[in-house]
Design an enzyme around this catalytic site. Structure first.
Site, PDB file in Angstrom:
ATOM      1  N   LEU A  21      87.067  45.607  57.300  1.00 19.42           N
ATOM      2  CA  LEU A  21      86.715  44.536  56.379  1.00 19.42           C
ATOM      3  C   LEU A  21      85.561  44.922  55.466  1.00 19.42           C
ATOM      4  O   LEU A  21      85.623  44.731  54.254  1.00 19.42           O
ATOM      5  CB  LEU A  21      86.337  43.259  57.148  1.00 19.42           C
ATOM      6  CG  LEU A  21      87.477  42.414  57.698  1.00 19.42           C
ATOM      7  CD1 LEU A  21      86.907  41.249  58.494  1.00 19.42           C
ATOM      8  CD2 LEU A  21      88.358  41.895  56.569  1.00 19.42           C
ATOM      9  N   GLN A  28      79.966  48.617  61.150  1.00 20.34           N
ATOM     10  CA  GLN A  28      81.239  48.409  60.454  1.00 20.34           C
ATOM     11  C   GLN A  28      81.844  47.084  60.913  1.00 20.34           C
ATOM     12  O   GLN A  28      81.786  46.745  62.102  1.00 20.34           O
ATOM     13  CB  GLN A  28      82.202  49.558  60.766  1.00 20.34           C
ATOM     14  CG  GLN A  28      83.565  49.430  60.147  1.00 20.34           C
ATOM     15  CD  GLN A  28      83.522  49.603  58.640  1.00 20.34           C
ATOM     16  OE1 GLN A  28      82.852  50.499  58.130  1.00 20.34           O
ATOM     17  NE2 GLN A  28      84.224  48.751  57.926  1.00 20.34           N
ATOM     18  N   ASP A 137      68.845  36.605  55.173  1.00 18.31           N
ATOM     19  CA  ASP A 137      69.596  37.527  54.311  1.00 18.31           C
ATOM     20  C   ASP A 137      70.723  36.784  53.595  1.00 18.31           C
ATOM     21  O   ASP A 137      71.844  37.282  53.503  1.00 18.31           O
ATOM     22  CB  ASP A 137      70.167  38.685  55.130  1.00 18.31           C
ATOM     23  CG  ASP A 137      70.612  39.849  54.241  1.00 18.31           C
ATOM     24  OD1 ASP A 137      70.099  39.966  53.111  1.00 18.31           O
ATOM     25  OD2 ASP A 137      71.471  40.633  54.681  1.00 18.31           O
TER      26      ASP A 137
END
Length: 514
Positions: A21, A28, A137
């Site tokens: 993705l 990952q 974030d």
């Protein structure tokens, strides 16, 4: 999505990995599937990071923090293992493109779309803050747009506000162009830091760029701390709110509740009214095809993951049984193809197989279980037939239904005649004198069906999502399928019980798309 590479793991805990993705600073991200058919996003941590115990402690804390976050506008954390050889975390798979991709490919959002986006993001941040966390974030890549609203994802560096930091003092975590001045200075991030990032995200949605521009990280963080933002490209209706969110002083920024109030459309007096409703979410123009693209990519990945067909080994037919089977076949065929009659692959074929199996085994006792009773031509008294049903479970008849759109349900099992309980639950939009609200509708405790069973639910633009569940005793495999206006949308298979669901925005997605 991308295909798995040679170096990628095939499994993370109980989840089979299907494809890639995205890649991030911690590892990952893959799309995976559970044994029960649930699709998830799985973040697998870089081996280098996982070497130290310090990181595993921090990751375990982040997982626990993320699991504490609920809310309609976040991606649920469903599973994790911080102490596996390669730590991983699984979250609900969100079938939608990121805000970053939407703006890059289709252009900026209009004012009303930005208002609706902001309202959804406030909902996500409030759920995060209510759990005692700060996202830290929030950026366009961590906002996914779906049929039922924006979703805030990736709590990879979220931490409990009151927790003792495991990171080194002064560490800076986040993405430079969306970090608050206090984060850049290495100070503790608190909810106002997320409000600053929210202002940056809304600026990006309205203009197509970060308010602090690009370039070397040192230059970007200098602007974050020292320079005022040029809001000339921001639509006038949003300019004041975004400017206040981007205040250098954290104490001067509005709270999430105040942001929500100011996202409401202006009243006749020119000010946002306290009683005014927030603009309802609608997928921005051009996003529907991107959602469909994600659905097709997932469908293609799942198609490539279909296991090999298992060979069926039959015992020898005892002497004299073969002629009896042939005679039974002729009797069934002469009965026609109606209910209880023989047809290719139908219930008659199921009865013949069951009779043959008992004879071949030399057994005269009738197997226990409701499925046997149903397969012999009977059905429980409370079983409902295939046809059209309302969201509340009311039978609307077996013929076509008059509605702008439809959701098709199909419940099948390897042996026809299985008795199952089917329930479904939908998120709907209701309107009254007070405004527009979301609510739940469904068929309560469910109803009894005999497989194969199909149902059609007529829908209009008020249906946002639908989840279907089916369960039965001693059933080898139950398959649940959902279709939108005749096109496949979701499918899951498991033994004894299974559920599948799909977001539905019939006013924007189904028209001309499915």
């Amino acid at each position: 999505m991308e295909a798995l590479r040679a170096e990628d793991p095939a499994q993370a805990g109980p989840y089979r990995l299907l494809g890639r993705l995205a890649a991030g600073g911690m590892g990952q991200v893959y799309v995976g599937r559970s044994r029960g058919g649930r699709v998830v996003a799985v973040k697998v941590i870089h081996p280098g990071l996982a070497e130290g115990d310090e990181f595993r402690v921090r990751f375990a804390r982040e997982v626990a923090a993320a699991r504490a976050v609920g809310g309609y506008h976040t991606a649920e954390v469903v599973d994790a293992d911080a102490y596996a050889d390669q730590p991983w975390m699984a979250t609900a798979y969100v079938p939608g493109p990121s805000l970053h991709e939407v703006v890059q490919r289709g252009g900026v959002l209009d004012v009303e779309a930005v208002r609706a986006l902001g309202a959804g993001l406030v909902g996500g941040l409030e759920a995060i803050h209510a759990a005692g966390l700060v996202h830290r974030d929030l950026k366009p890549a961590n906002v996914l747009l779906t049929a039922d609203g924006p979703r805030v994802i990736d709590f990879g560096i979220a931490r409990a506000v009151d927790a003792t930091s495991v990171t080194t003092a002064g560490d800076v975590l986040g993405t430079a162009a969306y970090m608050s001045p206090e984060q850049v200075r290495g100070r503790e991030a608190e909810p106002p830091s997320d409000v600053f990032a929210l202002g940056c995200v809304l600026h990006f949605a309205a203009t197509g760029r970060s308010p602090f521009g690009g370039g070397p990280t040192e230059a970007v963080v200098y602007r974050v701390v020292h320079e005022d933002v040029d809001l000339g490209e921001v639509p006038e209706e949003l300019r004041g709110l975004i400017a206040d969110c981007l205040a250098k002083d954290a104490a001067a920024r509005p709270t999430t509740a105040q942001v929500l109030d100011r996202l409401r459309p202006a009243s006749d007096t020119g000010a946002a009214g306290a009683g005014a409703a927030v603009v309802p979410w609608r997928l921005p123009p051009g996003v529907g095809p991107l959602v469909a693209e994600r659905a097709q990519e997932l469908k293609d990945l799942q198609a490539r993951d279909v296991p090999a067909v298992t060979e069926v080994v039959r015992a020898p037919v005892p002497e004299g049984v073969e002629d009896a089977v042939a005679e039974r076949d002729r009797t069934d065929t002469s009965a026609g193809a109606g209910p209880g009659g023989a047809r290719a692959g139908g219930r008659g074929a199921g009865r013949r197989w069951q009779w043959w199996a008992l004879a071949a085994a030399g057994t005269v006792a009738v197997a226990a279980g409701a499925w046997w009773f149903a397969a012999q031509g009977g059905a429980p008294a409370d079983a409902v037939a295939s046809g059209a049903y309302s969201l509340s479970g009311e039978h609307l008849g077996a013929g076509p239904v008059d509605a702008p759109h439809s959701v098709e349900l199909e419940i099948v099992t390897p042996r026809e005649g299985e008795v199952l309980i089917v329930t479904y639950n939908a998120t709907v939009v209701t309107s009254d004198g007070e405004g527009t609200q979301q609510g739940q509708q469904g068929n309560d405790d469910g109803f009894t069906v005999v497989t194969p069973w199909t149902g059609t639910i007529p829908v209009d633009s008020q249906l946002l999502s639908l989840t279907v569940a089916a369960e039965g005793d001693d059933v080898d495999d139950i398959t649940c399928r959902i279709g939108l206006d005749g096109e496949p949308a979701a499918e899951a298979t498991d033994s004894r019980g299974v559920a599948c669901g799909v977001p539905v925005d019939t006013s924007n997605i189904l028209d001309g798309l499915f």
